[in-house]
Design a protein around this motif. Structure first.
Motif, PDB file in Angstrom:
ATOM      1  N   ALA A 136      33.470  32.861  43.221  1.00 56.10           N
ATOM      2  CA  ALA A 136      33.434  31.584  43.934  1.00 56.10           C
ATOM      3  C   ALA A 136      34.379  31.588  45.118  1.00 56.10           C
ATOM      4  O   ALA A 136      34.044  31.102  46.215  1.00 56.10           O
ATOM      5  CB  ALA A 136      33.786  30.448  42.972  1.00 56.10           C
ATOM      6  N   ALA A 137      35.581  32.131  44.948  1.00 57.66           N
ATOM      7  CA  ALA A 137      36.531  32.200  46.056  1.00 57.66           C
ATOM      8  C   ALA A 137      36.026  33.120  47.160  1.00 57.66           C
ATOM      9  O   ALA A 137      36.180  32.829  48.353  1.00 57.66           O
ATOM     10  CB  ALA A 137      37.886  32.670  45.550  1.00 57.66           C
ATOM     11  N   ALA A 138      35.409  34.245  46.778  1.00 51.56           N
ATOM     12  CA  ALA A 138      34.860  35.159  47.785  1.00 51.56           C
ATOM     13  C   ALA A 138      33.692  34.517  48.527  1.00 51.56           C
ATOM     14  O   ALA A 138      33.513  34.734  49.730  1.00 51.56           O
ATOM     15  CB  ALA A 138      34.420  36.455  47.116  1.00 51.56           C
ATOM     16  N   THR A 139      32.904  33.709  47.839  1.00 55.48           N
ATOM     17  CA  THR A 139      31.797  33.011  48.490  1.00 55.48           C
ATOM     18  C   THR A 139      32.292  32.031  49.545  1.00 55.48           C
ATOM     19  O   THR A 139      31.651  31.822  50.582  1.00 55.48           O
ATOM     20  CB  THR A 139      30.954  32.274  47.438  1.00 55.48           C
ATOM     21  OG1 THR A 139      30.505  33.214  46.455  1.00 55.48           O
ATOM     22  CG2 THR A 139      29.759  31.594  48.072  1.00 55.48           C
ATOM     23  N   VAL A 150      42.609  40.083  49.005  1.00 58.49           N
ATOM     24  CA  VAL A 150      44.043  39.832  48.813  1.00 58.49           C
ATOM     25  C   VAL A 150      44.282  38.359  48.512  1.00 58.49           C
ATOM     26  O   VAL A 150      45.072  37.998  47.633  1.00 58.49           O
ATOM     27  CB  VAL A 150      44.837  40.278  50.052  1.00 58.49           C
ATOM     28  CG1 VAL A 150      46.306  39.931  49.897  1.00 58.49           C
ATOM     29  CG2 VAL A 150      44.656  41.771  50.288  1.00 58.49           C
ATOM     30  N   ARG A 151      43.584  37.494  49.220  1.00 57.26           N
ATOM     31  CA  ARG A 151      43.759  36.062  48.991  1.00 57.26           C
ATOM     32  C   ARG A 151      43.226  35.641  47.632  1.00 57.26           C
ATOM     33  O   ARG A 151      43.818  34.790  46.954  1.00 57.26           O
ATOM     34  CB  ARG A 151      43.054  35.284  50.104  1.00 57.26           C
ATOM     35  CG  ARG A 151      43.448  33.815  50.173  1.00 57.26           C
ATOM     36  CD  ARG A 151      42.915  33.169  51.421  1.00 57.26           C
ATOM     37  NE  ARG A 151      43.334  31.777  51.513  1.00 57.26           N
ATOM     38  CZ  ARG A 151      42.986  30.966  52.491  1.00 57.26           C
ATOM     39  NH1 ARG A 151      42.221  31.426  53.486  1.00 57.26           N
ATOM     40  NH2 ARG A 151      43.399  29.710  52.504  1.00 57.26           N
ATOM     41  N   VAL A 152      42.106  36.235  47.222  1.00 53.08           N
ATOM     42  CA  VAL A 152      41.567  35.940  45.893  1.00 53.08           C
ATOM     43  C   VAL A 152      42.560  36.346  44.819  1.00 53.08           C
ATOM     44  O   VAL A 152      42.804  35.609  43.854  1.00 53.08           O
ATOM     45  CB  VAL A 152      40.216  36.659  45.697  1.00 53.08           C
ATOM     46  CG1 VAL A 152      39.770  36.579  44.240  1.00 53.08           C
ATOM     47  CG2 VAL A 152      39.150  36.049  46.598  1.00 53.08           C
ATOM     48  N   PHE A 153      43.174  37.516  45.006  1.00 51.18           N
ATOM     49  CA  PHE A 153      44.133  37.983  44.009  1.00 51.18           C
ATOM     50  C   PHE A 153      45.371  37.093  43.968  1.00 51.18           C
ATOM     51  O   PHE A 153      45.853  36.730  42.889  1.00 51.18           O
ATOM     52  CB  PHE A 153      44.533  39.426  44.320  1.00 51.18           C
ATOM     53  CG  PHE A 153      45.567  39.981  43.394  1.00 51.18           C
ATOM     54  CD1 PHE A 153      45.231  40.408  42.125  1.00 51.18           C
ATOM     55  CD2 PHE A 153      46.896  40.068  43.795  1.00 51.18           C
ATOM     56  CE1 PHE A 153      46.190  40.915  41.260  1.00 51.18           C
ATOM     57  CE2 PHE A 153      47.856  40.565  42.943  1.00 51.18           C
ATOM     58  CZ  PHE A 153      47.505  40.991  41.679  1.00 51.18           C
ATOM     59  N   CYS A 154      45.883  36.726  45.142  1.00 47.72           N
ATOM     60  CA  CYS A 154      47.134  35.961  45.202  1.00 47.72           C
ATOM     61  C   CYS A 154      46.950  34.504  44.815  1.00 47.72           C
ATOM     62  O   CYS A 154      47.867  33.893  44.246  1.00 47.72           O
ATOM     63  CB  CYS A 154      47.734  36.051  46.598  1.00 47.72           C
ATOM     64  SG  CYS A 154      48.283  37.708  47.067  1.00 47.72           S
ATOM     65  N   GLN A 155      45.785  33.923  45.106  1.00 47.50           N
ATOM     66  CA  GLN A 155      45.604  32.497  44.885  1.00 47.50           C
ATOM     67  C   GLN A 155      44.724  32.156  43.690  1.00 47.50           C
ATOM     68  O   GLN A 155      44.643  30.989  43.306  1.00 47.50           O
ATOM     69  CB  GLN A 155      45.009  31.844  46.143  1.00 47.50           C
ATOM     70  CG  GLN A 155      45.919  31.945  47.349  1.00 47.50           C
ATOM     71  CD  GLN A 155      45.395  31.172  48.543  1.00 47.50           C
ATOM     72  OE1 GLN A 155      44.370  30.501  48.481  1.00 47.50           O
ATOM     73  NE2 GLN A 155      46.114  31.252  49.657  1.00 47.50           N
ATOM     74  N   MET A 189      46.466  32.316  37.577  1.00 48.41           N
ATOM     75  CA  MET A 189      45.872  32.155  36.257  1.00 48.41           C
ATOM     76  C   MET A 189      46.411  33.161  35.252  1.00 48.41           C
ATOM     77  O   MET A 189      46.189  33.015  34.046  1.00 48.41           O
ATOM     78  CB  MET A 189      44.349  32.272  36.349  1.00 48.41           C
ATOM     79  CG  MET A 189      43.697  31.221  37.236  1.00 48.41           C
ATOM     80  SD  MET A 189      41.897  31.263  37.207  1.00 48.41           S
ATOM     81  CE  MET A 189      41.591  30.657  35.554  1.00 48.41           C
ATOM     82  N   SER A 190      47.121  34.170  35.739  1.00 47.87           N
ATOM     83  CA  SER A 190      47.703  35.187  34.849  1.00 47.87           C
ATOM     84  C   SER A 190      49.187  34.963  34.610  1.00 47.87           C
ATOM     85  O   SER A 190      49.837  35.813  33.985  1.00 47.87           O
ATOM     86  CB  SER A 190      47.492  36.588  35.439  1.00 47.87           C
ATOM     87  OG  SER A 190      46.133  36.844  35.694  1.00 47.87           O
ATOM     88  N   LEU A 191      49.724  33.844  35.086  1.00 48.93           N
ATOM     89  CA  LEU A 191      51.156  33.605  34.940  1.00 48.93           C
ATOM     90  C   LEU A 191      51.639  33.589  33.490  1.00 48.93           C
ATOM     91  O   LEU A 191      52.741  34.070  33.213  1.00 48.93           O
ATOM     92  CB  LEU A 191      51.538  32.296  35.640  1.00 48.93           C
ATOM     93  CG  LEU A 191      51.664  32.363  37.165  1.00 48.93           C
ATOM     94  CD1 LEU A 191      52.061  31.012  37.720  1.00 48.93           C
ATOM     95  CD2 LEU A 191      52.663  33.430  37.585  1.00 48.93           C
ATOM     96  N   PRO A 192      50.879  33.041  32.522  1.00 53.01           N
ATOM     97  CA  PRO A 192      51.353  33.131  31.129  1.00 53.01           C
ATOM     98  C   PRO A 192      51.589  34.559  30.668  1.00 53.01           C
ATOM     99  O   PRO A 192      52.604  34.853  30.024  1.00 53.01           O
ATOM    100  CB  PRO A 192      50.234  32.450  30.332  1.00 53.01           C
ATOM    101  CG  PRO A 192      49.622  31.489  31.300  1.00 53.01           C
ATOM    102  CD  PRO A 192      49.678  32.176  32.627  1.00 53.01           C
ATOM    103  N   GLY A 193      50.678  35.468  31.008  1.00 54.66           N
ATOM    104  CA  GLY A 193      50.880  36.868  30.642  1.00 54.66           C
ATOM    105  C   GLY A 193      52.032  37.504  31.390  1.00 54.66           C
ATOM    106  O   GLY A 193      52.755  38.343  30.839  1.00 54.66           O
TER     107      GLY A 193
END
Length: 302
Positions: free
Chosen positions: A199-202, A208-213, A218-222
């Motif tokens: 969805a973000a890529a669309t 890089v932005r998809v990974f950072c944002q 969403m992986s902060l708990p891990g």
């Protein structure tokens, strides 16, 4: 032919089904071995706590807070702060290195490649910690592999001193605890649905932005879990600071060893251990609170 009821003919009572065990009883039976193991750890912790308020030579009969008062001296405060600082820096560096590795592991499609990555990550846990530390001595020594390679490339004129200082200890702490950071981060990133990235890529976001944002928040708990594991593991590290730092990097675990081995001062060593455990648990509790709050926010937003 007339059917004959053998039960009635011989006067035997009819068979009754065995009474089923309730799920709660089965759960307690399943947890019994681990609870017994935890009970031993709790009992050992209570014994250490009792010795910490004893006196030297009268650990079980005496009562004194002199060991805790001794920890307020500058030398012991410096050792505690050094331990917390190295554990924190090693956690930050290990997490920074583990994020790209965990992302690659979470996006691999081939089961064979995932197994190869997992075996490579778990390799430090399969090798004895003492052997790993001696390996760092070979690598970081004045005539070691790293200095020889840098001098051969012309980057340095003389060997760098990487042993018996905080730099060498920090490198050893990061390497030995690296798997503890990778596994929870990879698990958290694997739980991020690909639909969010698509969805973000669309909408025009770059990778890089998809990974950072998208992936990283969403992986902060891990990420918090991995950092907490590395911090707790390295805060109580003994072999790495002893071999790579010598007596020049007096982390608290090394100080506890020195109080026991040559001095036989069990109350002082126990008090230092209690302070280290309480400090580590307090930081882990705070991290768990932040992680749980972040997890609830992610669940509410979905």
């Amino acid at each position: 032919m007339e059917h004959i009821d053998l039960t009635e003919s011989v006067g035997a009572a009819p068979l009754r089904p065995a009474k089923a065990v309730s799920p709660s009883v089965r759960a307690w039976l399943f947890l019994t071995p681990s609870m017994l193991f935890l009970a031993v750890l709790v009992a050992a912790s209570l014994l250490v706590l009792r010795m910490s308020i004893g006196e030297k030579g009268a650990e079980w009969s005496g009562f004194s807070l002199a060991s805790y008062a001794q920890l307020a001296e500058p030398y012991y405060l410096k050792s505690l702060l050094l331990t917390l600082r190295l554990a924190l820096f090693s956690a930050l560096i290990a997490v920074a290195l583990a994020i790209p590795v965990g992302y690659c592991m979470s996006r691999l499609q081939s089961p064979f490649l995932r197994r190869v990555f997992l075996a490579a990550v778990l390799l430090p846990l399969l090798v004895n910690l003492l052997l790993q530390s001696y390996g760092w001595l070979v690598i970081l020594g004045p005539a070691g592999m790293l200095n020889q390679a840098l001098m051969g490339l012309g980057l340095i004129d003389r060997p760098m001193m990487l042993l018996y200082n905080q730099t060498g200890v920090l490198m050893g702490l990061v390497q030995t605890a690296f798997p503890l950071a990778v596994l929870p981060i990879a698990s958290a990133m694997r739980g991020v649905s690909r639909t969010y990235e698509e969805a973000a890529a669309t909408l025009g976001a770059s990778r890089v932005r998809v990974f950072c944002q998208v992936v990283l928040p969403m992986s902060l708990p891990g990420i918090f879990t991995g950092a907490t594991l590395v911090f707790a593991y390295n805060a109580s590290s003994f072999v790495v600071p002893l071999l790579l730092g010598g007596r020049r990097v007096p982390m608290l675990a090394v100080m506890v060893h020195d109080q026991i081995a040559p001095l036989m001062n069990w109350p002082a060593a126990s008090a230092a251990g209690v302070v280290l455990i309480v400090t580590t648990l307090a930081i882990m509790t705070f991290s768990e609170y932040v992680t749980g709050r972040r997890r609830r926010m992610l669940e509410a937003s979905q």
